[in-house]
Motif scaffolding. Sequence first.
Motif, PDB file in Angstrom:
ATOM      1  N   VAL A   9       0.837  -1.203   0.000  1.00  0.00           N
ATOM      2  CA  VAL A   9       0.000   0.000   0.000  1.00  0.00           C
ATOM      3  C   VAL A   9       0.869   1.249   0.000  1.00  0.00           C
ATOM      4  O   VAL A   9       0.659   2.172  -0.792  1.00  0.00           O
ATOM      5  CB  VAL A   9      -0.973   0.008   1.201  1.00  0.00           C
ATOM      6  CG1 VAL A   9      -1.622   1.370   1.385  1.00  0.00           C
ATOM      7  CG2 VAL A   9      -2.043  -1.055   1.015  1.00  0.00           C
ATOM      8  N   LEU A  13       1.122   4.050  -3.012  1.00  0.00           N
ATOM      9  CA  LEU A  13       0.741   5.434  -2.714  1.00  0.00           C
ATOM     10  C   LEU A  13       1.919   6.388  -2.905  1.00  0.00           C
ATOM     11  O   LEU A  13       1.737   7.508  -3.395  1.00  0.00           O
ATOM     12  CB  LEU A  13       0.174   5.545  -1.300  1.00  0.00           C
ATOM     13  CG  LEU A  13      -1.162   4.854  -1.071  1.00  0.00           C
ATOM     14  CD1 LEU A  13      -1.608   5.022   0.375  1.00  0.00           C
ATOM     15  CD2 LEU A  13      -2.232   5.352  -2.036  1.00  0.00           C
ATOM     16  N   LEU A  16       2.240   6.898  -6.610  1.00  0.00           N
ATOM     17  CA  LEU A  16       1.182   7.811  -7.061  1.00  0.00           C
ATOM     18  C   LEU A  16       1.528   9.250  -6.707  1.00  0.00           C
ATOM     19  O   LEU A  16       1.411  10.149  -7.541  1.00  0.00           O
ATOM     20  CB  LEU A  16      -0.159   7.417  -6.434  1.00  0.00           C
ATOM     21  CG  LEU A  16      -1.343   8.328  -6.739  1.00  0.00           C
ATOM     22  CD1 LEU A  16      -1.708   8.244  -8.215  1.00  0.00           C
ATOM     23  CD2 LEU A  16      -2.530   7.963  -5.865  1.00  0.00           C
ATOM     24  N   TYR A  17       1.959   9.474  -5.478  1.00  0.00           N
ATOM     25  CA  TYR A  17       2.324  10.819  -5.039  1.00  0.00           C
ATOM     26  C   TYR A  17       3.472  11.366  -5.884  1.00  0.00           C
ATOM     27  O   TYR A  17       3.438  12.514  -6.328  1.00  0.00           O
ATOM     28  CB  TYR A  17       2.702  10.817  -3.556  1.00  0.00           C
ATOM     29  CG  TYR A  17       3.060  12.183  -3.040  1.00  0.00           C
ATOM     30  CD1 TYR A  17       2.064  13.077  -2.676  1.00  0.00           C
ATOM     31  CD2 TYR A  17       4.385  12.583  -2.940  1.00  0.00           C
ATOM     32  CE1 TYR A  17       2.381  14.346  -2.220  1.00  0.00           C
ATOM     33  CE2 TYR A  17       4.715  13.847  -2.489  1.00  0.00           C
ATOM     34  CZ  TYR A  17       3.716  14.726  -2.130  1.00  0.00           C
ATOM     35  OH  TYR A  17       4.034  15.983  -1.693  1.00  0.00           O
ATOM     36  N   ILE A  97      -4.679   0.246  -6.474  1.00  0.00           N
ATOM     37  CA  ILE A  97      -4.778   0.856  -5.144  1.00  0.00           C
ATOM     38  C   ILE A  97      -5.904   0.219  -4.345  1.00  0.00           C
ATOM     39  O   ILE A  97      -5.746  -0.106  -3.163  1.00  0.00           O
ATOM     40  CB  ILE A  97      -4.970   2.383  -5.257  1.00  0.00           C
ATOM     41  CG1 ILE A  97      -3.649   3.046  -5.643  1.00  0.00           C
ATOM     42  CG2 ILE A  97      -5.526   2.980  -3.961  1.00  0.00           C
ATOM     43  CD1 ILE A  97      -3.759   4.519  -5.971  1.00  0.00           C
ATOM     44  N   PHE A 101      -5.446  -1.852  -0.905  1.00  0.00           N
ATOM     45  CA  PHE A 101      -6.142  -1.537   0.352  1.00  0.00           C
ATOM     46  C   PHE A 101      -6.928  -2.735   0.856  1.00  0.00           C
ATOM     47  O   PHE A 101      -6.951  -3.007   2.055  1.00  0.00           O
ATOM     48  CB  PHE A 101      -7.075  -0.326   0.184  1.00  0.00           C
ATOM     49  CG  PHE A 101      -6.398   0.983   0.452  1.00  0.00           C
ATOM     50  CD1 PHE A 101      -5.936   1.305   1.719  1.00  0.00           C
ATOM     51  CD2 PHE A 101      -6.235   1.909  -0.563  1.00  0.00           C
ATOM     52  CE1 PHE A 101      -5.315   2.511   1.976  1.00  0.00           C
ATOM     53  CE2 PHE A 101      -5.616   3.122  -0.323  1.00  0.00           C
ATOM     54  CZ  PHE A 101      -5.151   3.427   0.955  1.00  0.00           C
ATOM     55  N   MET A 126      -8.644   8.294  -1.999  1.00  0.00           N
ATOM     56  CA  MET A 126      -7.361   8.529  -2.671  1.00  0.00           C
ATOM     57  C   MET A 126      -7.553   9.221  -4.023  1.00  0.00           C
ATOM     58  O   MET A 126      -6.727  10.038  -4.426  1.00  0.00           O
ATOM     59  CB  MET A 126      -6.594   7.220  -2.843  1.00  0.00           C
ATOM     60  CG  MET A 126      -6.044   6.658  -1.551  1.00  0.00           C
ATOM     61  SD  MET A 126      -5.136   7.856  -0.530  1.00  0.00           S
ATOM     62  CE  MET A 126      -3.935   8.463  -1.669  1.00  0.00           C
ATOM     63  N   ASP A 130      -5.699  12.618  -4.637  1.00  0.00           N
ATOM     64  CA  ASP A 130      -4.734  12.709  -5.727  1.00  0.00           C
ATOM     65  C   ASP A 130      -5.057  13.882  -6.648  1.00  0.00           C
ATOM     66  O   ASP A 130      -4.164  14.638  -7.040  1.00  0.00           O
ATOM     67  CB  ASP A 130      -4.706  11.399  -6.527  1.00  0.00           C
ATOM     68  CG  ASP A 130      -3.706  11.462  -7.662  1.00  0.00           C
ATOM     69  OD1 ASP A 130      -2.525  11.800  -7.412  1.00  0.00           O
ATOM     70  OD2 ASP A 130      -4.097  11.191  -8.810  1.00  0.00           O
TER      71      ASP A 130
END
Length: 181
Positions: A9, A13, A16-17, A97, A101, A126, A130
């Motif tokens: 996870v 993430l 993605l960030y 994602i 999760f 999210m 995002d």
Amino acid sequence: MKKKAWFFVLAILATLYYLSSIPGLRVLPVLSQINAILRTFDMGITRLATAIAARLPSELGHAQTLSSDFYAYAQRNPVIIEFMLRKAAHVFVFFVITIAFFLLLRHYLHKPWQAILASFAAGTLMAFLDEYHQSLVDGRHGTLVDVGIDMIGVLAATFLLIFSFWLTSQYRSSTNKTISS
């Protein structure tokens, strides 16, 4: 297993960030870099594509006309490929994602439907976060349309999870009936 789920996870993430933080991110240059890396390893993709193409019928009718028309259009307007790849990436990333999760939350929630519902909520949250994050990055913008596209991935993952649990429960109940008989 909890540590692996947490790692998965957090890794997705963080990725993605990172990708959302790149001003004016374009997909095609990234794909060119990935393609160059794959070519150094010769993953056999070309051989596989050639083998598949050899087995296709030589005349595909309307599908061939549509694909050749789209190919000609894409050559004149390569931005359409960029657009389609971006939107496909949104769907794929938010599918992953949501599954990530679920894998994490399944360790903490005893009933599968609770983990499915919580992973749906986490994926949705999210998507909003995002897009909000992207609205703060130069050269990027966050839109509700992209949240909707992200939700396609979230919903696809959610439906896959629901279907998987339904299917396995059907299998278990038929197996239990057979054993009881």
